[in-house]
Every structure is written in structure tokens, then in C-alpha cells.
Design a protein around this motif. Structure first.
Motif, short mmCIF file in Angstrom:
data_model
loop_
_atom_site.label_atom_id
_atom_site.label_comp_id
_atom_site.label_asym_id
_atom_site.label_seq_id
_atom_site.Cartn_x
_atom_site.Cartn_y
_atom_site.Cartn_z
N LYS A 26 7.16 -37.20 -0.79
CA LYS A 26 5.81 -37.55 -1.22
C LYS A 26 5.57 -37.32 -2.70
O LYS A 26 4.43 -37.38 -3.18
CB LYS A 26 4.79 -36.75 -0.41
N ASN A 27 6.67 -37.03 -3.41
CA ASN A 27 6.59 -36.88 -4.86
C ASN A 27 5.57 -35.78 -5.23
O ASN A 27 4.76 -35.93 -6.14
CB ASN A 27 6.20 -38.19 -5.52
N VAL A 28 5.65 -34.64 -4.54
CA VAL A 28 4.72 -33.53 -4.76
C VAL A 28 5.24 -32.65 -5.91
O VAL A 28 6.41 -32.26 -5.93
CB VAL A 28 4.55 -32.69 -3.49
N ALA A 29 4.32 -32.36 -6.83
CA ALA A 29 4.65 -31.47 -7.95
C ALA A 29 3.60 -30.36 -8.02
O ALA A 29 2.41 -30.61 -7.89
CB ALA A 29 4.68 -32.24 -9.26
N MET A 30 4.09 -29.12 -8.25
CA MET A 30 3.20 -27.96 -8.39
C MET A 30 3.47 -27.31 -9.75
O MET A 30 4.61 -26.99 -10.08
CB MET A 30 3.44 -26.94 -7.28
N ARG A 31 2.41 -27.16 -10.53
CA ARG A 31 2.54 -26.51 -11.85
C ARG A 31 1.59 -25.31 -11.87
O ARG A 31 0.41 -25.45 -11.54
CB ARG A 31 2.20 -27.49 -12.96
N THR A 32 2.13 -24.14 -12.25
CA THR A 32 1.37 -22.90 -12.20
C THR A 32 1.33 -22.24 -13.56
O THR A 32 2.35 -22.14 -14.25
CB THR A 32 2.01 -21.92 -11.19
N GLN A 33 0.15 -21.81 -13.94
CA GLN A 33 -0.03 -21.04 -15.17
C GLN A 33 -0.58 -19.66 -14.82
O GLN A 33 -1.46 -19.52 -13.96
CB GLN A 33 -0.99 -21.75 -16.13
N ILE A 34 -0.07 -18.64 -15.50
CA ILE A 34 -0.50 -17.27 -15.24
C ILE A 34 -1.74 -16.98 -16.09
O ILE A 34 -1.71 -17.07 -17.32
CB ILE A 34 0.61 -16.26 -15.58
N ALA A 35 -2.84 -16.65 -15.39
CA ALA A 35 -4.09 -16.36 -16.10
C ALA A 35 -4.21 -14.88 -16.48
O ALA A 35 -4.91 -14.53 -17.43
CB ALA A 35 -5.28 -16.76 -15.23
N GLY A 36 -3.51 -14.01 -15.77
CA GLY A 36 -3.59 -12.58 -16.08
C GLY A 36 -2.88 -11.75 -15.03
O GLY A 36 -2.53 -12.25 -13.95
N THR A 37 -2.66 -10.48 -15.36
CA THR A 37 -2.02 -9.55 -14.44
C THR A 37 -2.72 -8.20 -14.51
O THR A 37 -3.37 -7.87 -15.50
CB THR A 37 -0.53 -9.35 -14.78
N ALA A 38 -2.56 -7.44 -13.43
CA ALA A 38 -3.13 -6.09 -13.40
C ALA A 38 -2.26 -5.22 -12.51
O ALA A 38 -1.90 -5.61 -11.39
CB ALA A 38 -4.56 -6.12 -12.86
N ILE A 39 -1.88 -4.04 -13.04
CA ILE A 39 -1.07 -3.09 -12.28
C ILE A 39 -1.95 -2.38 -11.25
O ILE A 39 -2.97 -1.80 -11.59
CB ILE A 39 -0.42 -2.05 -13.20
N GLU A 40 -1.57 -2.46 -9.99
CA GLU A 40 -2.28 -1.73 -8.94
C GLU A 40 -1.67 -0.36 -8.72
O GLU A 40 -2.38 0.63 -8.59
CB GLU A 40 -2.25 -2.54 -7.64
N SER A 41 -0.35 -0.28 -8.70
CA SER A 41 0.35 1.00 -8.62
C SER A 41 1.78 0.77 -9.10
O SER A 41 2.31 -0.33 -9.03
CB SER A 41 0.36 1.54 -7.19
N ILE A 42 2.38 1.87 -9.59
CA ILE A 42 3.74 1.74 -10.12
C ILE A 42 4.43 3.09 -10.10
O ILE A 42 3.80 4.14 -10.27
CB ILE A 42 3.72 1.16 -11.56
N SER A 43 5.72 3.06 -9.85
CA SER A 43 6.59 4.22 -9.99
C SER A 43 7.88 3.73 -10.63
O SER A 43 7.97 2.58 -11.05
CB SER A 43 6.87 4.86 -8.62
#
Length: 355
Positions: A288-305
Motif C-alpha cells: 500500500k506504499n505506506v511511509a512513516m516519518r517520525t520527528q522527536i519533539a523532546g525527551t524526559a528522564i523518568e528514572s536512571i541508574s
């Protein structure tokens, strides 16, 4: 005959006691049969011949020595906690530090001072705490009472300054507990040398303790906190790039796009995504000639080790297909869980849309 008799009388005289001479010179004759050594003290301990109040400056210097170890421990913990921020190690490390400081204070101010009259600081500057009525150590009960009475000195603060003008150089705690801080007067050179050796040993022990505290603070707090801080950027970047790869493909390169995305995944999510892509994404995109293009609007750390991280990734997606050639844009947030592998890579292990 008279000469011989005189010589015999001289030979039968008792030798002069050096303690009596010293006592007379200081104005305090030492009773016959008394001992200048405290009970429980080493025979090599320096002897005290008079209750001479210690100069105020020596008391303050001794106080600095005594509180150096707790101050360094507290400073190390506070610094480590500040760096570690919300690390789970903050609370147990703080509890251990409080216990260590309390144990040191009890040992130094009660046990050691109660039995010998000397703390680490007092031993370093050669002064000691004794009962005001005689050159005897205050004992454990006396040391405890004196420590409690020091609360009055701390609350008023004047109590700590009182030795500057008091005739016997006493704080309020000294007056209440019946103690006085005196200077050690040495009469035995060997005892003095032994005391210096002991002082050097105590100073070495203090320095070693400080080094251990600093090293422990570095290993338990500073180093892990630094590792987490350095991992923050890597995890955030991996979450953003991995999310963009998972949600982006073109019909002409869909197989390569899926392969690129799987290299950023691990665990069960890798298996699920690979199966879903082969069965649904690749066939649908080609047919079906499907294309998906994604742009990152932002990030946020919830937890990290140092080994895991949870990152919220906000994305803008644009989709086109053979049936809908006009781009359709949607906004969403993805909760991305990552794991740090042995190759120093952050890989996505879970991928859950939030909105």
C-alpha cells in the motif's frame, strides 16, 4: 672514730625521693607512699605533679582535633548526597555516617576520656581532664555527665568561651561535673618519648580514618553518581534515536529500516518487533506504499541508574499511503525502557505508548 661514725650515719640515710623534690618545687608536697600514676595507666605515662589549668588555646586546638573526624565524615556525606541527588544510596549512607559519628563521639569523649582523661585532641596537645579534687580521671559516669552538661555550653555558647576568663579555665560543664582540664607536666624523658610515639600513632590513625571515609564516599556515592550523570546523555540519545528508528520507514527501504531498528532493541521487545515487522509492517508498506516519518519533539528522564533507564519520548509522526497521499500528522508520547549492555550500548527493552 668520729669521722667513721659520721660516714656510717650518712650511708644509712634514705635516698631523696625525686617526687618529693618536684612536689616541694611546685609548692605541692606529695604524701609519702602516694603514686603519681593514675589507675590503669601505663608505667610509661607522663606524670602529673600539680593541677595546673591548661591554657585556653590548647583546649580549643584539642577540640579541633576531636571534631576533625566527624566534620570530614559529615562533609563527605553531604557532598556525596548533593552529587547523588535522588540516588537510592543516599539514605543508607547517611544513616551509616550518623552511626559512625555517634560511635566515634562515645568512644572518644566517654570511653577514652573517662578512663584516661584524654581524648584524641587532648593527647595531641598534652592536656587532660581530671577531677577537680585530685589528679584522677573523671570515670565513665563523670565523662557522660560532663558530655551532657556541655549542652549548656552549646546552647549559651558563652560556656565555650568561659575558659578565657575563668581562673580555673573551666566551662560550665566542668563546673557542673566537677572537672578541670590540666596540662601534663613530664618528669620522665622516656615517658615523654613514649607519649610522642602514641600521639604520632593516633594522628596516623586519624589520617587513615579520614582517607577511608573519603575513599568510601567516593566509591559509594561520588563515583556511582558520576557514572549515572554520564549515562544520562547516552540513555536519552539512545531512546530518541531508537524511537525514531522503530517508528520510521519508507516503502522502498522498509526492510533495511526494520533491520536498523532491530539493532537498537533487546529482550522480548526485540522478538515482538521482529515478528510484527515481518508479518505486518513490511508487507503492508510494500503493498500500500505506506511511509512513516517520525520527528522527536523532546525527551524526559523518568528514572536512571548505571544499568537501566526509563525515558519519555515525545514524537510527531507523519503517515502517507497509496490510499491517503496527504500527510496525516499525529502527536504522541512513548515510555521507553532501556538496558545498558556489556558493549556500552543502551538498547530498548520495552516500548509503551502513553498518549
Amino acid at each position: 672514730m668520729n669521722t667513721t661514725s659520721t660516714e656510717k650515719q650518712a650511708d644509712t640515710r634514705e635516698p631523696l625521693d625525686s617526687r618529693s623534690l618536684i612536689g616541694e618545687a611546685s609548692g605541692n608536697a606529695i604524701p609519702e607512699g602516694s603514686s603519681t600514676k593514675e589507675a590503669g595507666e601505663s608505667p610509661r605515662a607522663c606524670r602529673q605533679t600539680a593541677l595546673i589549668p591548661a591554657a585556653s588555646r590548647y583546649r580549643y586546638i584539642a577540640g579541633i582535633f576531636d571534631w576533625l573526624v566527624p566534620a570530614v565524615i559529615a562533609a563527605g556525606v553531604i557532598t556525596g548526597n548533593t552529587i547523588a541527588d535522588h540516588s537510592p544510596r543516599v539514605f543508607p549512607t547517611s544513616v551509616i555516617a550518623v552511626i559512625a559519628i555517634a560511635a566515634y563521639v562515645v568512644w572518644n569523649s566517654v570511653i577514652v576520656q573517662g578512663s584516661t582523661g584524654r581524648t584524641i585532641g587532648k593527647r595531641a596537645v598534652r592536656i587532660r581532664t581530671v577531677q577537680a579534687g585530685g589528679p584522677h580521671s573523671p570515670g565513665y559516669k563523670g565523662a557522660v555527665g560532663r558530655a551532657i552538661a556541655h549542652v549548656l555550653d552549646t546552647v549559651t555558647f558563652v560556656g565555650w568561651l568561659r575558659p578565657l576568663w575563668n581562673a580555673r579555665r573551666q566551662t560550665f560543664a566542668d563546673s557542673i561535673s566537677g572537672t578541670i582540664v590540666i596540662s601534663d607536666i613530664d618528669t620522665d624523658g622516656r615517658a615523654c618519648r613514649a607519649a610522642r610515639v602514641i600521639n604520632c600513632g593516633i594522628l596516623g590513625a586519624v589520617v587513615l580514618s579520614l582517607a577511608i571515609c573519603v575513599g568510601a564516599s567516593y566509591l559509594l556515592q561520588y563515583r556511582p553518581a558520576t557514572e549515572v550523570e554520564s549515562a544520562r546523555d547516552g540513555a536519552t540519545q539512545a531512546a530518541a534515536e531508537g524511537t525514531q528508528a522503530v517508528l520510521s520507514y519508507e516503502p522502498q527501504t522498509v526492510e533495511d529500516d526494520i533491520s536498523t531498528a532491530t539493532n537498537r532493541l533487546t529482550g522480548e521487545f526485540l522478538e515482538y518487533y521482529s515478528t510484527f515487522a515481518q508479518q505486518v509492517v513490511i508487507p503492508t508498506s510494500k503493498q500500500k506504499n505506506v511511509a512513516m516519518r517520525t520527528q522527536i519533539a523532546g525527551t524526559a528522564i523518568e528514572s536512571i541508574s548505571s544499568s537501566t533507564a526509563v525515558v519519555l519520548v515525545y514524537v510527531n509522526q507523519t503517515a502517507t499511503s497509496q490510499d491517503s497521499p496527504n500527510p496525516a500528522t499525529t502527536q504522541s508520547a512513548i515510555r521507553v525502557e532501556l538496558q545498558h549492555d556489556s558493549d556500552d550500548r543502551w538498547l530498548i527493552s520495552k516500548f509503551d505508548p502513553v498518549i
